[in-house]
Design a protein around this motif. Structure first.
Motif, PDB file in Angstrom:
ATOM      1  N   LYS A 194     -51.078  11.281 -25.513  1.00  0.00           N
ATOM      2  CA  LYS A 194     -50.907  10.939 -26.927  1.00  0.00           C
ATOM      3  C   LYS A 194     -52.023  11.655 -27.697  1.00  0.00           C
ATOM      4  CE  LYS A 194     -49.199   8.782 -30.532  1.00  0.00           C
ATOM      5  NZ  LYS A 194     -49.400   7.342 -30.746  1.00  0.00           N
ATOM      6  N   SER A 219     -42.818  14.408 -28.871  1.00  0.00           N
ATOM      7  CA  SER A 219     -41.959  13.430 -29.529  1.00  0.00           C
ATOM      8  C   SER A 219     -42.837  12.458 -30.293  1.00  0.00           C
ATOM      9  CB  SER A 219     -41.123  12.672 -28.493  1.00  0.00           C
ATOM     10  OG  SER A 219     -40.403  11.616 -29.091  1.00  0.00           O
ATOM     11  N   LYS A 220     -42.271  11.856 -31.354  1.00  0.00           N
ATOM     12  CA  LYS A 220     -42.976  10.791 -32.071  1.00  0.00           C
ATOM     13  C   LYS A 220     -42.874   9.448 -31.332  1.00  0.00           C
ATOM     14  CE  LYS A 220     -44.682  12.798 -35.788  1.00  0.00           C
ATOM     15  NZ  LYS A 220     -44.238  12.479 -37.161  1.00  0.00           N
ATOM     16  N   SER A 221     -41.953   9.382 -30.367  1.00  0.00           N
ATOM     17  CA  SER A 221     -41.755   8.165 -29.584  1.00  0.00           C
ATOM     18  C   SER A 221     -41.955   8.485 -28.109  1.00  0.00           C
ATOM     19  CB  SER A 221     -40.353   7.601 -29.792  1.00  0.00           C
ATOM     20  OG  SER A 221     -40.054   6.597 -28.838  1.00  0.00           O
ATOM     21  N   THR A 223     -40.495   7.362 -25.632  1.00  0.00           N
ATOM     22  CA  THR A 223     -39.221   7.430 -24.921  1.00  0.00           C
ATOM     23  C   THR A 223     -38.332   8.575 -25.388  1.00  0.00           C
ATOM     24  OG1 THR A 223     -38.241   5.821 -26.444  1.00  0.00           O
ATOM     25  CG2 THR A 223     -39.244   4.961 -24.429  1.00  0.00           C
TER      26      THR A 223
END
Length: 520
Positions: A194, A219-221, A223
């Motif tokens: 992150k 990705s922002k998530s 998952t």
């Protein structure tokens, strides 16, 4: 400008993973069928490393009985969270490829580490752990895509939450990414990070050979969905050709220094004498910068170099390890390994103080078993290795120095009794076929044995009196010690050995010392 030399860990130290705790750095690598498993190293400057132990150093942690060559422990990941170190890895159990994933923990990276915590329903290899800011922990690995493979070795990176309290994977399983490259294969070695507002997923693609590469998505998530970087692959050497001094670059991990700089560790090989990689896959270091939210490896060059600018960290050298082991301690020095988990009391440092005593077992080096052998890695293109051995051969027994790639590819420089004659001989085993390259009649209770390597030319010498060397064989081709002939994933070892060659025996050999001096 201050520089450092790559590789940072020469010799068979593949699949490096790294973590930082304040101003200290810790690194682990794969070990396959060798015991103890997973050496752990400590550094203060990313360049100078000292081994502080092995993560898997007890038989209760690592049962390698009858594990085939180049199976066993694959691709560990090391992480640190809330005062605890975690090492997660794959145990490839058998020739058919049964795979089991587990992790161990420790408060002190030098040990002791816990017994394995095995994870059910965790397919694939190269697992990693990610500790998110919200307190959740995630497992990543690779698997065959649920909808099936589009082409051979097509894999998908997947993620699931790990409940540390129950020590189980819980909740839904997410397929994250099939890699960046069209028809990419062997998507593996996933690591999650992150950084600012994004989750970054860095993986290896293309297999661990010549076409190896490092790719990344974000990705922002956690998952997903994950967006592949348009600059992929962010690191590879496959476009440089097989004559380049550094090849098959891949399987990387990232670390940020206390000064805010980013660095990458990865594996690569240095072929010599043709495309032969006797040293195996080694650990390298390369700087990373960030542009528009994506990593750029070694800016303006994009490749790993043999000599590179030193990190912006105070240099911290460790005391140099002696080139000669006189076997005067109570335990073996950390560079020594067994083939598979040691079974039986076949070695001793106390029965004859100041010597390593090896006791004959039925097991031969050609068996997929635990022979009476201790060995260390070949770490240089050129080396001299020698020992003083006290041994009286009996029928069937043999002892000496071994140069080892696998049970099917090796050299045995051994003193033996053959038909009532005592012979010093060089045995070459290639693809399961053995050849006595040369032999000489000898009758001496003490022998000095020496192996010299000048790149792919290996020479074998002996002496009855100290330094009175005679060559048994000069300049034999050593390329059978490369996986490019032998297949598999390990680098060359050298070691000390005794065997009853399939027979029970009370014979033993005492080794006074072992000396290794190498240079490139």
């Amino acid at each position: 400008m201050k520089t450092f030399k790559n590789p940072i860990l020469p010799g068979f130290y593949p699949d490096p993973s790294i973590c930082r705790v304040d101003e200290d750095y810790y690194l682990v690598t794969s070990t396959f069928e060798y015991f103890p498993g997973v050496p752990i190293f400590h550094s203060r400057d990313l360049v100078n490393w000292r081994q502080i132990g092995h993560v898997l150093d007890r038989p209760s942690q690592l049962n390698l009985d009858f594990t085939p060559c180049s199976k066993g422990i694959y691709a560990p990941t090391i992480r640190y969270h809330n005062g605890l170190f975690y090492m997660i890895t794959t145990f490839v159990v058998s020739q058919t490829g049964e795979r089991r994933n587990f992790y161990v923990t420790a408060t002190d990276p030098a040990g002791d580490w816990s017994d394995p915590i095995w994870l059910d329903h965790a397919p694939g290899i190269d697992p990693s752990l990610f500790f998110d800011q919200d307190g959740k922990v995630y497992y990543t690995g690779n698997r065959v895509p649920p909808e099936g493979q589009d082409h051979p070795k097509h894999n998908q990176i997947w993620l699931q939450e790990l409940d540390l309290e129950s020590q189980k994977l819980v909740g839904p399983v997410y397929g994250l990414w099939d890699g960046a490259l069209k028809n990419a294969h062997a998507q593996e070695a996933p690591h999650l990070y992150k950084i600012n507002d994004y989750y970054y997923l860095m993986i290896a693609e293309g297999g661990t050979g010549f076409t190896h590469a490092v790719t990344i998505a974000r990705s922002k998530s956690v998952t997903g969905p994950y967006e592949s970087a348009k600059i992929n692959p962010i690191l590879t050497h496959r476009h440089l050709g097989r004559n380049h001094p550094i090849v098959n670059v891949g399987h990387a991990d990232l670390v940020q220094t206390q000064n805010g700089d980013w660095w990458m560790v990865c594996l690569a090989s240095r072929p010599y004498g043709g495309y032969y990689r006797n040293l195996g896959r080694e650990s390298f270091l390369v700087p990373v910068s960030w542009e528009e939210g994506w990593p750029v490896v070694n800016p303006s060059k994009g490749v790993i170099e043999t000599e590179m600018p030193f990190p912006n960290l105070p240099e911290h050298r460790w005391p140099k390890q002696p080139s000669c082991d006189h076997f005067e301690g109570q335990t073996l020095a950390q560079q020594w390994n067994f083939i598979r988990t040691p079974r039986g009391q076949f070695w001793s440092l106390t029965e004859k103080p100041g010597c390593l005593r090896l006791k004959a077992k039925k097991t031969m080096l050609s068996d997929v078993d635990n022979p009476a052998f201790i060995g260390r890695r070949q770490q240089h293109f050129n080396f001299d290795a020698r020992t003083k051995m006290k041994f009286t051969p009996e029928q069937h027994t043999a002892a000496g120095i071994v140069l080892l790639q696998s049970n099917q590819y090796h050299f045995r420089f051994e003193y033996a009794q053959v038909d009532q004659q005592k012979l010093l001989k060089l045995v070459k085993r290639e693809d399961g076929e053995e050849q006595v390259v040369a032999s000489v009649n000898l009758n001496s209770a003490e022998l000095y044995l020496k192996v010299e390597a000048r790149k792919q030319a290996y020479s074998f010498a002996f002496a009855v009196e100290s330094e009175q060397w005679q060559y048994l064989v000069k300049d034999i081709d050593g390329t059978i010690l490369s996986t490019d002939k032998a297949d598999g994933f390990v680098g060359a070892y050298m070691g000390l050995y005794i065997s009853g060659n399939g027979h029970d025996s009370d014979s033993f050999a005492d080794f006074d010392w072992f000396e290794y001096n190498g240079w490139d």
